[in-house]
Design a protein around this motif. Structure first.
Motif, PDB file in Angstrom:
ATOM      1  N   THR A  61       0.807  -1.215   0.000  1.00  0.00           N
ATOM      2  CA  THR A  61       0.000   0.000   0.000  1.00  0.00           C
ATOM      3  C   THR A  61       0.842   1.268   0.000  1.00  0.00           C
ATOM      4  O   THR A  61       0.536   2.223  -0.732  1.00  0.00           O
ATOM      5  CB  THR A  61      -0.952   0.003   1.209  1.00  0.00           C
ATOM      6  N   GLU A  62       1.889   1.310   0.782  1.00  0.00           N
ATOM      7  CA  GLU A  62       2.706   2.522   0.879  1.00  0.00           C
ATOM      8  C   GLU A  62       3.417   2.819  -0.447  1.00  0.00           C
ATOM      9  O   GLU A  62       3.408   3.962  -0.917  1.00  0.00           O
ATOM     10  CB  GLU A  62       3.730   2.385   2.002  1.00  0.00           C
ATOM     11  N   ILE A  63       3.999   1.815  -1.044  1.00  0.00           N
ATOM     12  CA  ILE A  63       4.688   2.004  -2.326  1.00  0.00           C
ATOM     13  C   ILE A  63       3.684   2.386  -3.408  1.00  0.00           C
ATOM     14  O   ILE A  63       3.940   3.273  -4.223  1.00  0.00           O
ATOM     15  CB  ILE A  63       5.482   0.740  -2.715  1.00  0.00           C
ATOM     16  N   LYS A  64       2.533   1.740  -3.402  1.00  0.00           N
ATOM     17  CA  LYS A  64       1.467   2.076  -4.359  1.00  0.00           C
ATOM     18  C   LYS A  64       1.087   3.541  -4.234  1.00  0.00           C
ATOM     19  O   LYS A  64       1.030   4.277  -5.222  1.00  0.00           O
ATOM     20  CB  LYS A  64       0.240   1.203  -4.134  1.00  0.00           C
ATOM     21  N   GLY A  65       0.844   3.987  -3.010  1.00  0.00           N
ATOM     22  CA  GLY A  65       0.444   5.371  -2.778  1.00  0.00           C
ATOM     23  C   GLY A  65       1.505   6.364  -3.216  1.00  0.00           C
ATOM     24  O   GLY A  65       1.196   7.381  -3.848  1.00  0.00           O
ATOM     25  N   ARG A  66       2.772   6.067  -2.887  1.00  0.00           N
ATOM     26  CA  ARG A  66       3.862   6.956  -3.299  1.00  0.00           C
ATOM     27  C   ARG A  66       3.980   7.020  -4.813  1.00  0.00           C
ATOM     28  O   ARG A  66       4.176   8.092  -5.392  1.00  0.00           O
ATOM     29  CB  ARG A  66       5.187   6.491  -2.706  1.00  0.00           C
TER      30      ARG A  66
END
Length: 144
Positions: A61-66
């Protein structure tokens, strides 16, 4: 810089370089001409979508959001901000509308965790990216 037949809807090369630096591009833009700056933005956008898709599928989720946030910044602060609406006429206005739509779709892709929306965003911009690469020889000749 561009002959009358190749009037660019993109203007303000200084603004483009500044926008490109703001979005965190790793590539040096010091010697890049305005055409190359746009090309770098298109390439970075495409790479962000690839990263976002992979992260989405892997549940990161974090990498996707970034990645999606960076893609949206490229569209808003780079591609859209680099348009010269006064000199670019209808083409620049149409590109602005497309970039606004893509930005909205990127937000929706992030919220819904929807790979198909990311793919739509890629399909919408990829023809522009390829066309921009294809006119490189003409743009280079126009400058020289």
């Amino acid at each position: 810089m561009y002959p009358a037949a190749m009037t660019s809807p993109f203007g303000r090369s200084g603004a483009l370089a500044q926008a490109y630096r703001r979005i965190g591009a790793e590539t040096s833009v010091v010697d890049a001409d305005p055409h190359r700056l746009i090309e770098l933005l298109f390439d970075a956008y495409a790479e962000c979508l690839v990263q976002a898709r992979g992260a989405m599928l892997a549940g990161q989720t974090e990498i996707k959001g970034r990645s999606i946030s960076r893609a949206a910044r490229i569209v808003d602060e780079g591609l859209k901000a680099g348009l010269d609406l006064d000199k670019g006429g209808r083409l620049a206005a149409d590109l602005r509308d497309l970039y606004e739509y893509v930005s909205l779709r990127l937000v929706l892709a992030n919220v819904r965790n929807d790979v198909s929306i990311l793919e739509e965003c890629s399909r919408l911009i990829e023809p522009l990216r390829q066309a921009w690469k294809d006119i490189r020889p003409q743009a280079t000749r126009a400058v020289n």
